[in-house]
Design an enzyme around this catalytic site. Sequence first.
Site, PDB file in Angstrom:
ATOM      1  N   SER A   1     -23.782 -18.892 -16.345  1.00 34.74           N
ATOM      2  CA  SER A   1     -24.052 -17.536 -16.832  1.00 34.74           C
ATOM      3  C   SER A   1     -25.301 -17.441 -17.707  1.00 34.74           C
ATOM      4  O   SER A   1     -25.634 -16.363 -18.188  1.00 34.74           O
ATOM      5  CB  SER A   1     -22.835 -17.022 -17.612  1.00 34.74           C
ATOM      6  OG  SER A   1     -22.502 -17.944 -18.613  1.00 34.74           O
TER       7      SER A   1
ATOM      8  N   THR B   1     -23.048 -14.514 -21.634  1.00 35.02           N
ATOM      9  CA  THR B   1     -24.351 -14.553 -22.301  1.00 35.02           C
ATOM     10  C   THR B   1     -24.286 -15.399 -23.555  1.00 35.02           C
ATOM     11  O   THR B   1     -23.266 -15.387 -24.243  1.00 35.02           O
ATOM     12  CB  THR B   1     -24.692 -13.111 -22.743  1.00 35.02           C
ATOM     13  OG1 THR B   1     -24.833 -12.333 -21.576  1.00 35.02           O
ATOM     14  CG2 THR B   1     -25.933 -13.030 -23.599  1.00 35.02           C
TER      15      THR B   1
ATOM     16  N   THR C   1     -29.422 -14.700 -20.809  1.00 38.61           N
ATOM     17  CA  THR C   1     -28.335 -14.631 -19.818  1.00 38.61           C
ATOM     18  C   THR C   1     -28.888 -14.592 -18.395  1.00 38.61           C
ATOM     19  O   THR C   1     -30.055 -14.220 -18.183  1.00 38.61           O
ATOM     20  CB  THR C   1     -27.504 -13.341 -20.048  1.00 38.61           C
ATOM     21  OG1 THR C   1     -26.318 -13.397 -19.265  1.00 38.61           O
ATOM     22  CG2 THR C   1     -28.267 -12.082 -19.664  1.00 38.61           C
TER      23      THR C   1
ATOM     24  N   ARG D   1     -30.962  -5.258 -11.268  1.00 36.06           N
ATOM     25  CA  ARG D   1     -30.163  -4.793 -12.420  1.00 36.06           C
ATOM     26  C   ARG D   1     -30.545  -5.562 -13.692  1.00 36.06           C
ATOM     27  O   ARG D   1     -30.734  -6.775 -13.684  1.00 36.06           O
ATOM     28  CB  ARG D   1     -28.673  -5.000 -12.114  1.00 36.06           C
ATOM     29  CG  ARG D   1     -27.723  -4.573 -13.245  1.00 36.06           C
ATOM     30  CD  ARG D   1     -27.282  -5.752 -14.086  1.00 36.06           C
ATOM     31  NE  ARG D   1     -26.199  -5.404 -15.023  1.00 36.06           N
ATOM     32  CZ  ARG D   1     -25.763  -6.217 -15.982  1.00 36.06           C
ATOM     33  NH1 ARG D   1     -26.296  -7.406 -16.136  1.00 36.06           N
ATOM     34  NH2 ARG D   1     -24.796  -5.840 -16.784  1.00 36.06           N
ATOM     35  N   VAL D   2     -30.650  -4.827 -14.768  1.00 29.89           N
ATOM     36  CA  VAL D   2     -30.884  -5.426 -16.085  1.00 29.89           C
ATOM     37  C   VAL D   2     -29.732  -5.009 -16.986  1.00 29.89           C
ATOM     38  O   VAL D   2     -29.369  -3.829 -17.029  1.00 29.89           O
ATOM     39  CB  VAL D   2     -32.241  -4.958 -16.667  1.00 29.89           C
ATOM     40  CG1 VAL D   2     -32.389  -5.389 -18.113  1.00 29.89           C
ATOM     41  CG2 VAL D   2     -33.397  -5.502 -15.827  1.00 29.89           C
ATOM     42  N   GLY D   3     -29.176  -5.961 -17.684  1.00 26.51           N
ATOM     43  CA  GLY D   3     -28.053  -5.651 -18.576  1.00 26.51           C
ATOM     44  C   GLY D   3     -28.511  -5.382 -19.998  1.00 26.51           C
ATOM     45  O   GLY D   3     -29.674  -5.037 -20.251  1.00 26.51           O
ATOM     46  N   ASP D   4     -27.589  -5.552 -20.916  1.00 24.88           N
ATOM     47  CA  ASP D   4     -27.883  -5.287 -22.328  1.00 24.88           C
ATOM     48  C   ASP D   4     -28.685  -6.405 -22.990  1.00 24.88           C
ATOM     49  O   ASP D   4     -29.378  -6.186 -23.984  1.00 24.88           O
ATOM     50  CB  ASP D   4     -26.577  -5.108 -23.108  1.00 24.88           C
ATOM     51  CG  ASP D   4     -25.711  -6.370 -23.041  1.00 24.88           C
ATOM     52  OD1 ASP D   4     -25.560  -6.928 -21.929  1.00 24.88           O
ATOM     53  OD2 ASP D   4     -25.196  -6.804 -24.087  1.00 24.88           O
TER      54      ASP D   4
ATOM     55  N   THR E   1     -21.980  -9.583 -26.075  1.00 26.53           N
ATOM     56  CA  THR E   1     -21.763 -10.175 -24.766  1.00 26.53           C
ATOM     57  C   THR E   1     -20.733  -9.335 -24.029  1.00 26.53           C
ATOM     58  O   THR E   1     -19.992  -8.581 -24.649  1.00 26.53           O
ATOM     59  CB  THR E   1     -21.296 -11.642 -24.901  1.00 26.53           C
ATOM     60  OG1 THR E   1     -21.111 -12.191 -23.591  1.00 26.53           O
ATOM     61  CG2 THR E   1     -19.990 -11.753 -25.678  1.00 26.53           C
ATOM     62  N   GLY E   2     -20.693  -9.475 -22.717  1.00 27.12           N
ATOM     63  CA  GLY E   2     -19.732  -8.704 -21.937  1.00 27.12           C
ATOM     64  C   GLY E   2     -20.443  -7.751 -21.006  1.00 27.12           C
ATOM     65  O   GLY E   2     -21.638  -7.911 -20.732  1.00 27.12           O
TER      66      GLY E   2
ATOM     67  N   GLY F   1     -22.650  -5.380 -19.787  1.00 24.88           N
ATOM     68  CA  GLY F   1     -23.837  -4.868 -20.462  1.00 24.88           C
ATOM     69  C   GLY F   1     -23.948  -3.362 -20.452  1.00 24.88           C
ATOM     70  O   GLY F   1     -24.442  -2.755 -21.410  1.00 24.88           O
TER      71      GLY F   1
END
Length: 329
Positions: free
Chosen positions: A89, A191, A209, A219-222, A242-243, A245
């Site tokens: 991850s 992350t 991450t 896609r881009v997360g937080d 984390t989690g 995003g």
Amino acid sequence: MNDRRRFLKLGALGTAAFAVGCAGTEAAREEATDQAPAAGPGGPVVLSTWDHGMAANAKAWEVLQAGGSVLDAVEQGVAVVESDLTNRSVGLGGMPDRDGFVTLDACIQDHDGRAGAVAFLQDIEHPISVARAIMERTPHVMLVGDGAQQWALANGFTKREVDLPEVRAAYAEWLKKAEYRPVANIENHDTIGLVAVDTGGRLAGSCTTSGMAYKVHGRVGDSPIIGAGLFVDGDVGAACATGTGELVIRVAGSHTVVELMRQGVEPEEACRQAVKRILAKHPGLKDHQVGFLALRKDGLHGACAVVDGFSYALHTREGNKLHKAAFLS
Ligand code: ASP
């Protein structure tokens, strides 16, 4: 009212106001007490997400003990996890997106609020170092995708292509159904976010991450978004997330935690309020995890998650230990 008394009132009001749905009423003001907030242990303190935080903390601590800056510590700490190709991850050993590409997101922020971030980056071992280089060598905060990779290659980073049979086999298996279920669990997320304070009260944070497994390509997360996956304010404290995003971005999660601390809310309660805000905005939320870590300038720290299972690593002068976060649903 003297300044300290006003600060304490506002601090308690911060907690009370959110407890009554941000009503900010006179009644809440009356309920506020003059209890002094708990004092933190002072630095150094290193705090990071999940079990892999233990290795990151150990490295960050070593850097601080050797006289390195807190910014060096947060970068080098998470870099250990980025280099671990057994980690699914973080870094190049991460799970691919639904088109089979491993794409990496990272950001870093220092005591003075300077920030660097990189997103949707491929074939570079240390996105956290790219993020730092962007912060230090460009007038920008974030670079993404091919442009980020080109910039990194032109600025001393080298390409590393990793092909892991285990990851390839898991992806081939997933392709049979190609069902994308954005369910955050221990297998498809983790992350590393790391926040630290040194003996002088200087703060920094890092977050890196490979994002959600089988995410949409692009896609881009937080995690690379300052204010979502990470936020540092040298006057107050730092937080990371984390989690899932998308849930974190919608409430500007880490920024929310730091702003609550600015109002005097203690770190664990600030994380709790941020989790509550996510839950309130997503009624019926199921099978998603979000965890926050908060570190105040004086070393007081806290954590809270949506569901059970969020572990975090804490390194103080007492040693490096793994803990279980409180959870709310
Ligand atoms: N926050 C990361 C993302 O949404 C994943 C995680 O921490 O589990 O990409």
